[in-house]
Design a protein around this motif. Structure first.
Motif, mmCIF file in Angstrom:
data_model
loop_
_atom_site.group_PDB
_atom_site.id
_atom_site.type_symbol
_atom_site.label_atom_id
_atom_site.label_comp_id
_atom_site.label_asym_id
_atom_site.label_seq_id
_atom_site.Cartn_x
_atom_site.Cartn_y
_atom_site.Cartn_z
ATOM 1 N N GLU A 44 -18.526 28.672 -28.898
ATOM 2 C CA GLU A 44 -19.256 28.899 -27.636
ATOM 3 C C GLU A 44 -18.607 28.140 -26.491
ATOM 4 O OE1 GLU A 44 -21.471 28.322 -24.272
ATOM 5 O OE2 GLU A 44 -21.351 26.654 -25.689
ATOM 6 N N LEU A 45 -18.243 26.894 -26.711
ATOM 7 C CA LEU A 45 -17.610 26.094 -25.652
ATOM 8 C C LEU A 45 -16.290 26.705 -25.194
ATOM 9 C CD1 LEU A 45 -18.342 22.450 -26.810
ATOM 10 C CD2 LEU A 45 -19.114 23.540 -24.697
ATOM 11 N N LYS A 46 -15.515 27.227 -26.133
ATOM 12 C CA LYS A 46 -14.230 27.853 -25.788
ATOM 13 C C LYS A 46 -14.415 29.151 -25.008
ATOM 14 C CE LYS A 46 -11.473 26.136 -29.624
ATOM 15 N NZ LYS A 46 -10.830 26.484 -30.892
ATOM 16 N N HIS A 47 -15.521 29.851 -25.238
ATOM 17 C CA HIS A 47 -15.736 31.172 -24.647
ATOM 18 C C HIS A 47 -16.831 31.199 -23.579
ATOM 19 C CE1 HIS A 47 -13.674 31.960 -28.459
ATOM 20 N NE2 HIS A 47 -13.113 32.941 -27.792
ATOM 21 N N ARG A 48 -17.280 30.047 -23.146
ATOM 22 C CA ARG A 48 -18.366 29.975 -22.168
ATOM 23 C C ARG A 48 -17.936 30.585 -20.837
ATOM 24 N NH1 ARG A 48 -21.539 24.465 -21.471
ATOM 25 N NH2 ARG A 48 -22.176 25.132 -23.534
ATOM 26 N N ASP A 49 -18.805 31.420 -20.287
ATOM 27 C CA ASP A 49 -18.566 32.016 -18.966
ATOM 28 C C ASP A 49 -19.115 31.049 -17.919
ATOM 29 O OD1 ASP A 49 -18.394 33.473 -16.635
ATOM 30 O OD2 ASP A 49 -19.534 35.194 -17.375
ATOM 31 N N LEU A 50 -18.225 30.308 -17.304
ATOM 32 C CA LEU A 50 -18.635 29.295 -16.327
ATOM 33 C C LEU A 50 -19.060 29.911 -14.994
ATOM 34 C CD1 LEU A 50 -15.900 26.617 -17.065
ATOM 35 C CD2 LEU A 50 -18.282 26.654 -17.838
ATOM 36 N N THR A 51 -18.843 31.211 -14.827
ATOM 37 C CA THR A 51 -19.223 31.869 -13.576
ATOM 38 C C THR A 51 -20.654 32.405 -13.635
ATOM 39 O OG1 THR A 51 -18.395 34.050 -14.270
ATOM 40 C CG2 THR A 51 -16.832 32.550 -13.159
ATOM 41 N N TYR A 52 -21.231 32.483 -14.841
ATOM 42 C CA TYR A 52 -22.570 33.059 -14.992
ATOM 43 C C TYR A 52 -23.635 32.006 -14.697
ATOM 44 C CZ TYR A 52 -26.357 35.905 -16.844
ATOM 45 O OH TYR A 52 -27.503 36.651 -16.973
ATOM 46 N N THR A 53 -24.600 32.371 -13.855
ATOM 47 C CA THR A 53 -25.719 31.492 -13.542
ATOM 48 C C THR A 53 -26.971 32.047 -14.210
ATOM 49 O OG1 THR A 53 -24.738 30.950 -11.403
ATOM 50 C CG2 THR A 53 -27.087 30.454 -11.694
ATOM 51 N N ARG A 54 -27.583 31.241 -15.039
ATOM 52 C CA ARG A 54 -28.787 31.666 -15.752
ATOM 53 C C ARG A 54 -29.925 31.836 -14.756
ATOM 54 N NH1 ARG A 54 -31.807 28.893 -20.868
ATOM 55 N NH2 ARG A 54 -32.834 30.802 -21.538
ATOM 56 N N LYS A 55 -30.604 32.988 -14.837
ATOM 57 C CA LYS A 55 -31.645 33.342 -13.871
ATOM 58 C C LYS A 55 -32.973 32.619 -14.126
ATOM 59 C CE LYS A 55 -29.471 37.875 -13.566
ATOM 60 N NZ LYS A 55 -28.320 37.446 -14.347
ATOM 61 N N ASN A 56 -33.357 32.538 -15.399
ATOM 62 C CA ASN A 56 -34.623 31.901 -15.777
ATOM 63 C C ASN A 56 -34.637 31.700 -17.292
ATOM 64 O OD1 ASN A 56 -35.421 34.390 -17.016
ATOM 65 N ND2 ASN A 56 -36.047 35.138 -15.004
ATOM 66 N N ASP A 57 -35.733 31.185 -17.832
ATOM 67 C CA ASP A 57 -35.821 30.934 -19.270
ATOM 68 C C ASP A 57 -35.760 32.202 -20.108
ATOM 69 O OD1 ASP A 57 -35.926 28.219 -18.931
ATOM 70 O OD2 ASP A 57 -38.101 28.059 -19.194
ATOM 71 N N ASP A 58 -36.086 33.356 -19.504
ATOM 72 C CA ASP A 58 -36.045 34.619 -20.231
ATOM 73 C C ASP A 58 -34.679 35.293 -20.181
ATOM 74 O OD1 ASP A 58 -38.655 34.650 -21.242
ATOM 75 O OD2 ASP A 58 -39.443 35.395 -19.348
ATOM 76 N N ASP A 59 -33.729 34.699 -19.493
ATOM 77 C CA ASP A 59 -32.387 35.269 -19.373
ATOM 78 C C ASP A 59 -31.587 34.946 -20.628
ATOM 79 O OD1 ASP A 59 -29.904 36.207 -18.658
ATOM 80 O OD2 ASP A 59 -29.635 34.819 -16.976
ATOM 81 N N LEU A 60 -31.655 35.830 -21.619
ATOM 82 C CA LEU A 60 -30.979 35.603 -22.893
ATOM 83 C C LEU A 60 -29.469 35.524 -22.716
ATOM 84 C CD1 LEU A 60 -31.249 35.285 -25.959
ATOM 85 C CD2 LEU A 60 -31.103 37.782 -26.127
ATOM 86 N N GLN A 61 -28.915 36.340 -21.837
ATOM 87 C CA GLN A 61 -27.467 36.348 -21.631
ATOM 88 C C GLN A 61 -26.955 34.994 -21.131
ATOM 89 O OE1 GLN A 61 -26.074 39.034 -22.876
ATOM 90 N NE2 GLN A 61 -24.147 37.981 -22.658
ATOM 91 N N GLY A 62 -27.775 34.281 -20.408
ATOM 92 C CA GLY A 62 -27.374 32.988 -19.876
ATOM 93 C C GLY A 62 -27.670 31.815 -20.788
ATOM 94 N N ASP A 63 -28.258 32.085 -21.945
ATOM 95 C CA ASP A 63 -28.588 31.027 -22.899
ATOM 96 C C ASP A 63 -27.366 30.768 -23.781
ATOM 97 O OD1 ASP A 63 -29.608 29.367 -24.898
ATOM 98 O OD2 ASP A 63 -31.542 30.405 -24.926
ATOM 99 N N THR A 64 -26.693 29.657 -23.553
ATOM 100 C CA THR A 64 -25.444 29.382 -24.269
ATOM 101 C C THR A 64 -25.646 29.244 -25.783
ATOM 102 O OG1 THR A 64 -25.672 27.013 -23.852
ATOM 103 C CG2 THR A 64 -24.358 28.294 -22.276
ATOM 104 N N ARG A 65 -26.853 28.915 -26.195
ATOM 105 C CA ARG A 65 -27.126 28.800 -27.636
ATOM 106 C C ARG A 65 -26.955 30.145 -28.327
ATOM 107 N NH1 ARG A 65 -32.974 26.496 -26.997
ATOM 108 N NH2 ARG A 65 -32.904 28.362 -25.696
ATOM 109 N N LYS A 66 -27.226 31.223 -27.609
ATOM 110 C CA LYS A 66 -27.123 32.577 -28.166
ATOM 111 C C LYS A 66 -25.750 32.804 -28.789
ATOM 112 C CE LYS A 66 -26.958 37.387 -26.506
ATOM 113 N NZ LYS A 66 -25.574 37.682 -26.887
ATOM 114 N N VAL A 67 -24.701 32.501 -28.063
ATOM 115 C CA VAL A 67 -23.336 32.719 -28.546
ATOM 116 C C VAL A 67 -23.035 31.803 -29.731
ATOM 117 C CG1 VAL A 67 -20.888 32.561 -27.924
ATOM 118 C CG2 VAL A 67 -22.531 33.545 -26.311
ATOM 119 N N ALA A 68 -23.455 30.555 -29.660
ATOM 120 C CA ALA A 68 -23.235 29.613 -30.766
ATOM 121 C C ALA A 68 -23.965 30.097 -32.023
ATOM 122 C CB ALA A 68 -23.703 28.217 -30.383
#
Length: 159
Positions: free
Chosen positions: A85-109
């Motif tokens: 996840e750290l290697k592939h993290r999209d640093l340009t993405y801003t998480r919108k809120n707690d329901d924003d699954l795409q912005g939850d970095t744990r998802k990828v891990a």
């Protein structure tokens, strides 16, 4: 049976080698740096813990070897999942809120952890997927995160 812990360790290391799993596990002690350690004794069975300055922290114990193997490989795969996840993290993405699954970095891990576990044992992958979906849903308004084995991703779509 003082060498039994070492033989368990070597068996786990052999499995990890077969599946190209980074094997960050120590027998009894890591030198006190908080690394994952294992041990065995007749009274408590199989033990998994962090060795923090000689203290056993977050102790997991079981008499069942299959359960122990799952816990060991869950921890090892999760470590690899975090690195991925750290290697592939999209640093340009801003998480919108707690329901924003795409912005939850744990998802990828978690997805990478499940992918790794699936190479060893599909039942372990299913068990981890259920656990991680529950975890991802804890702070969500809509408790609708599910793991889709067809796409190997967490999703909020209806099944």
């Amino acid at each position: 049976m003082p060498d039994y812990a070492k033989s368990i360790y070597l068996q786990l290391k052999s499995i990890a080698s077969l599946y190209d799993i980074d094997f960050h596990l120590y027998v009894k002690s890591s030198g006190g740096f908080g690394e994952l350690c294992m041990d065995w004794n007749e009274a408590e069975g199989y033990l998994l813990y962090g060795d923090e300055r000689g203290e056993k922290v977050s102790l997991f114990k079981t008499q069942d070897f299959d359960t122990f193997q799952y816990e060991v490989f869950l921890h090892l795969a999760f470590r690899m999942g975090l690195e991925y996840e750290l290697k592939h993290r999209d640093l340009t993405y801003t998480r919108k809120n707690d329901d924003d699954l795409q912005g939850d970095t744990r998802k990828v891990a978690f997805e990478e952890t499940i992918r790794i576990l699936a190479t060893i044992n599909t039942d372990w992958a299913r068990k981890a997927a259920i656990h991680y979906a529950e975890y991802l849903n804890i702070w969500r308004t809509e408790k609708n995160v599910r793991y889709d084995f067809d796409t190997a991703t967490f999703t909020t779509k209806k099944f």
